[in-house]
Design an enzyme around this catalytic site. Structure first.
Site, PDB file in Angstrom:
ATOM      1  N   HIS A 134      35.382  48.813  52.098  1.00 53.49           N
ATOM      2  CA  HIS A 134      36.355  47.792  51.283  1.00 53.49           C
ATOM      3  C   HIS A 134      37.592  47.946  52.162  1.00 53.49           C
ATOM      4  CE1 HIS A 134      34.175  45.829  48.141  1.00 53.49           C
ATOM      5  NE2 HIS A 134      33.687  46.983  47.922  1.00 53.49           N
ATOM      6  N   LYS A 572      40.690  42.838  36.672  1.00 52.97           N
ATOM      7  CA  LYS A 572      41.485  41.725  36.999  1.00 52.97           C
ATOM      8  C   LYS A 572      41.282  40.561  36.076  1.00 52.97           C
ATOM      9  CE  LYS A 572      41.636  38.407  40.861  1.00 52.97           C
ATOM     10  NZ  LYS A 572      40.479  37.277  40.472  1.00 52.97           N
TER      11      LYS A 572
END
Length: 914
Positions: A134, A572
């Protein structure tokens, strides 16, 4: 020469804390010398001045020096922590070190567990950390290698054996390394490609993990022998990777890249095994005249010499040395295997090893020969570690997962639907959540496969996705099944999403029977990411596991169905408290669903580096998992900077791997025991209420129409994309909405602007609301949960640590970058009010007067870091303003470089980017 008071203590008895402080002083002193030699005008900035008078280029150099300061600080702290652990082990015994097998098995022995129960746990459970690429790692391999050399030099300086002259030379060499670090470009000049990321991941295996992994198994064996009188535990540790297989939203991961990743990982393990066999061969200089060879080993040696085709030459080169002769034959077969792999012939190689099992069998033959010759200790110390290495890494280094999102899979299936009916591309397929679509999938899965479907007319996207499954079918016979992990379907929304993957596997011939109706041989894993996905997961899995095809497939693959749960997107989506509670509930319910279906549900935890993305202390995170939820296989992602912080040095890597594995087995051994994890309905009810209130407060923030504009202006969100730290785009499908923004840049930008709302927002309101509704009894219940609930305590502790890093004064300065005063005051006002509520509630619950008072080691780290982080944050605000206001291209480039260095520096200061 550095003066004596700053020099590292030349004593084996110096405490870890004292050594760490002295090492920090030494490293910082040497860094100042380097900076003074090259740019003396930067010293005031290192002393705490703003640097406003410097040019953008010189300010960038000052920020680079501050970033190097953080890197050196981390190295010294890792070294000090390692030294502290050694002190505890030396004075109190290894059982006193939490997170070690010695501690876990001593506890199991004390609790009255039998050797059979412990061995059963080790036999029935594997631990697999999974490396991912990532876009959170800002350090280049060149920098990582230099860090490792500095770490090794600190270890050298620990020794009391050096003369003053030798210590002076060591410190000079250390200064040179720091100078080279200063002169090495910290920023990537261009975005890394996936092939570079594959090489970056393999760097950690070559440097530490190939050696350290088998050592962890040895530690478990030692603890088992000490406490239960038995050893030779089955291998329980292996590694996975997404690097080169994760194409979710990354168009640069193609089928050719995945094929290349498989080959490179195979070659890395084969080369390591060859090197280890060669070292063993050189050391095993045992002559036949000094021992009695067993008949079995003599027969095996004769067969190996005959099969080599060079038996007489091998015997002549190593006369009277039977074990060396045997290893020369092994080495020759490994060389042939490497040659075939480079030619991509794989298991079809005639003289090489067709699988790791054959090499393991040869080493067991060698072990038996040594033991029969009364050389058991040599077998244990020289051959067994090599066998463990090969059992762990096989011929693949890692098990490579492939990941794709449900949108891309559905597009491919729609193309197949149209092709099967002869429909043109503009004819819409049935809605993905419709009964018609599901009926088509089930009918296709039930129909015998008539042969390879002609897919020459498929759109490029569909051809590439279907080609991935055909690549797996093509490569598995060549590189072995253990080279692959699972197919992971991200954005899983319903049953049809998963059925579609089974159909694509069928199209590629990845079924056990030619007709493609009995069972799928590819493990297929749904990934549930958002709050809504997590809530739907139990019903989806219940329905899937009731289907005969899937039930047969799971049972044939060992009776374990893996499910991946996402910490980043759920955070999130719902905020920190709600995310943790929904993840906990999903695991509880999914474990029950598996029990109903007669299969084990194994969880793959998609954690990131920061607290907001699940990056909490490993031992405590595992202890807070639901009772009975760890079974069959435990996996978690190791992402970005987490990989380099955990696995760059051998001592640190060994500690972190043992901590992970021992914590998993501790949880498994304690489940069902009185002192183990167990559900408390009263606590669960309270967490449900807290989660609801926290989620409402968080949603009130992120649904505010002004938030997106505020976030883009009051943080370096857009500028982060200019930092070349990963091949993956910041948004899926190139979209610009908040919903399509990946969780990593979402967390990254909020940490840069010191709001860090992803790690605490909504918690204060939920606690205040709970006490407001329930009064004194509610406050008393929270106090009980603080002391007795591992999950609630973990949430509170991590929120408190995050609040200690939030700086509202600096956050307000970032907010001044927002042009619209109304937007600025509205959003920042919401955040400031919630911060005050959360701080008050957390301190009230913990009974302390200041944030992080309960965590002295953490507080000490912040004391080292925050003054410089605060300074760089303010420099970043000025650079953001200048960069955005400047139209001149050359001037803008100067500001860009300094700005990106500030982003690097802040992330280094906090130790996590996203």
């Amino acid at each position: 020469m550095v003066s004596d008071p700053i020099s590292v203590p030349a004593s084996a008895d110096a405490s870890g804390a004292a050594f760490s402080e002295k090492a920090i002083d030494l490293l910082f002193s040497l860094l100042r010398e380097v900076v003074e030699r090259h740019h003396p005008e930067l010293l005031p900035v290192l002393a705490g001045e703003s640097g406003n008078s410097l040019s953008p280029q010189m300010l960038g150099r000052a920020i680079q020096a501050q970033g190097i300061l953080f890197q050196l600080l981390s190295i010294a702290e890792q070294n000090g922590a390692m030294r502290k652990r050694r002190e505890i082990e030396r004075h109190q015994g290894r059982e006193s070190l939490p997170g070690t097998f010695a501690s876990v098995l001593a506890s199991a022995k004390k609790a009255g567990l039998s050797p059979e129960r412990v061995r059963e746990a080790f036999a029935g459970l594997k631990v697999r950390p999974v490396l991912t690429a990532h876009p959170t790692e800002a350090k280049r391999v060149t920098v990582l290698e230099r860090h490792r050399r500095i770490y090794r030099m600190l270890i050298e300086l620990e020794s009391p054996r050096w003369t003053p002259r030798e210590r002076h030379d060591l410190e000079d060499a250390l200064r040179n390394e720091i100078e080279l670090l200063w002169l090495t470009g910290e920023l990537r000049l261009e975005k890394p490609n996936v092939s570079q990321e594959i090489a970056w991941g393999l760097h950690f295996f070559n440097e530490t993990l190939f050696e350290v992994g088998p050592d962890v198994l040895a530690r478990a064996d030692e603890a088992m022998a000490q406490h239960f009188g038995e050893a030779d535990l089955p291998g329980f540790l292996e590694f996975g990777s997404w690097i080169g297989g994760d194409r979710d939203g990354n168009p640069f991961v193609t089928n050719a890249i995945t094929r290349g990743a498989l080959v490179e990982c195979r070659l890395a393990s084969l080369r390591r095994h060859r090197q280890s066999v060669l070292e063993l061969l050189r050391g095993l200089s045992v002559t036949e005249a000094s021992l009695v060879l067993s008949g079995d080993f003599r027969d095996a040696l004769m067969l190996a010499l005959e099969e080599s085709g060079e038996g007489n030459a091998i015997a002549a080169r190593n006369p009277g040395e039977p074990f060396r002769q045997f290893l020369v034959c092994v080495l020759g077969k490994l060389d042939d295997t490497i040659t075939c792999t480079q030619a991509e012939e794989g298991a079809a190689c005639r003289r090489g090893y067709e699988s790791a099992d054959r090499l393991i069998a040869d080493l067991r033959t060698l072990e038996a020969g040594l033991r029969d010759a009364k050389l058991g200790r040599i077998a244990d110390t020289e051959v067994v570690p090599l066998r463990r290495q090969i059992e762990m890494f096989r011929f693949s280094t890692v098990r490579l997962d492939v990941r794709e999102n449900s949108t891309r899979v559905t597009q491919t299936l729609e193309a197949l639907w149209r092709a099967s009916r002869g429909e043109p591309e503009d004819v819409p397929a049935p809605a993905q959540d419709s009964a018609e679509w599901r009926d088509w999938l089930l009918a296709e899965l039930a129909a015998p496969r008539a042969g390879v479907r002609d897919t020459s007319g498929l759109p490029a996207v569909a051809a590439e996705t279907l080609g991935l499954f055909r690549l797996i079918a093509d490569m598995r016979p060549r590189v072995g099944r253990e080279a692959f992990g699972s197919f992971i379907l991200s954005m899983t929304r319903n049953v049809s999403d998963v059925l579609g993957v089974y159909l694509l596997a069928k199209e590629a011939g990845l079924y056990a029977d030619p007709a493609g109706v009995e069972r799928c041989s590819l493990p297929i894993m749904p990934l549930f990411e958002t709050i809504d996905d997590l809530r739907r997961a139990p019903a989806i899995m219940r329905e899937l596991l009731a289907m005969p095809l899937i039930k047969r497939s799971v049972r044939a693959l060992g009776g374990v169905q893996e499910v991946m749960i996402g910490y980043s997107d759920s955070n999130k989506d719902g905020g920190f408290l709600s995310s943790n509670w929904e993840l906990f509930k999903a695991q509880q319910k999914l474990t029950a669903v598996g029990g109903e279906a007669g299969v084990k549900i194994a969880f793959f935890h998609g954690r990131g580096g920061s607290v907001s993305r699940g990056g909490v202390p490993a031992g405590r995170a595992i202890a807070a998992q639901p009772a009975g939820s760890i079974q069959g296989l435990f996996r978690l992602t190791e992402q970005g900077e987490v990989i380099s912080s955990k696995y760059a040095n051998k001592g640190t890597a060994a500690f972190n791997l043992e901590l992970l594995a021992a914590s998993v087995f501790d949880h498994a051994l304690k489940s069902g025991r009185a002192d183990g994890p167990h559900a408390v309905p009263e606590f669960d009810d309270a967490l449900e209420a807290l989660s609801g209130a926290a989620h409402a407060a968080y949603q009130n923030l992120i649904s505010n129409p002004a938030l997106v504009g505020y976030f883009q202006e009051a943080s370096p969100l857009e500028e982060i994309s200019l930092l070349n730290i990963g091949s993956r785009p910041a948004r899926r499908f190139g979209a610009k909405s908040l919903a399509e923004l990946r969780a990593i840049p979402w967390v990254f930008a909020w940490s840069q602007n010191r709001h860090i709302v992803t790690g605490w927002y909504g918690v204060g309101s939920s606690l205040a609301n709970f006490i407001g509704v329930r009064g004194a009894s509610g406050e008393a219940l929270l106090a009980r949960m603080f002391n007795e609930s591992p999950l609630f305590r973990l949430i509170v502790d991590e929120v408190e640590k995050t609040l200690a890093v939030v700086d509202l004064d600096i956050a307000r300065e970032y907010s001044q970058l927002v042009a619209d005063a109304g937007v600025r005051e509205e959003v920042f006002g919401m955040i400031a009010r919630e911060y005050d509520i959360t701080r008050t509630q957390i301190l009230r619950l913990s009974g302390t007067r200041g944030l992080a008072e309960r965590f002295p080691d953490y507080r000490q780290k912040l004391d080292h870091r925050l003054p410089v982080v605060n300074q760089v944050s303010r420099q970043q605000i000025s650079l953001l303003r200048a960069f955005r206001m400047t139209d001149d291209a050359a001037r803008k480039e100067e500001f860009r470089k300094a700005l990106l260095l500030s982003i690097n520096c802040v992330s280094a200061g906090f130790g996590a980017t996203g």
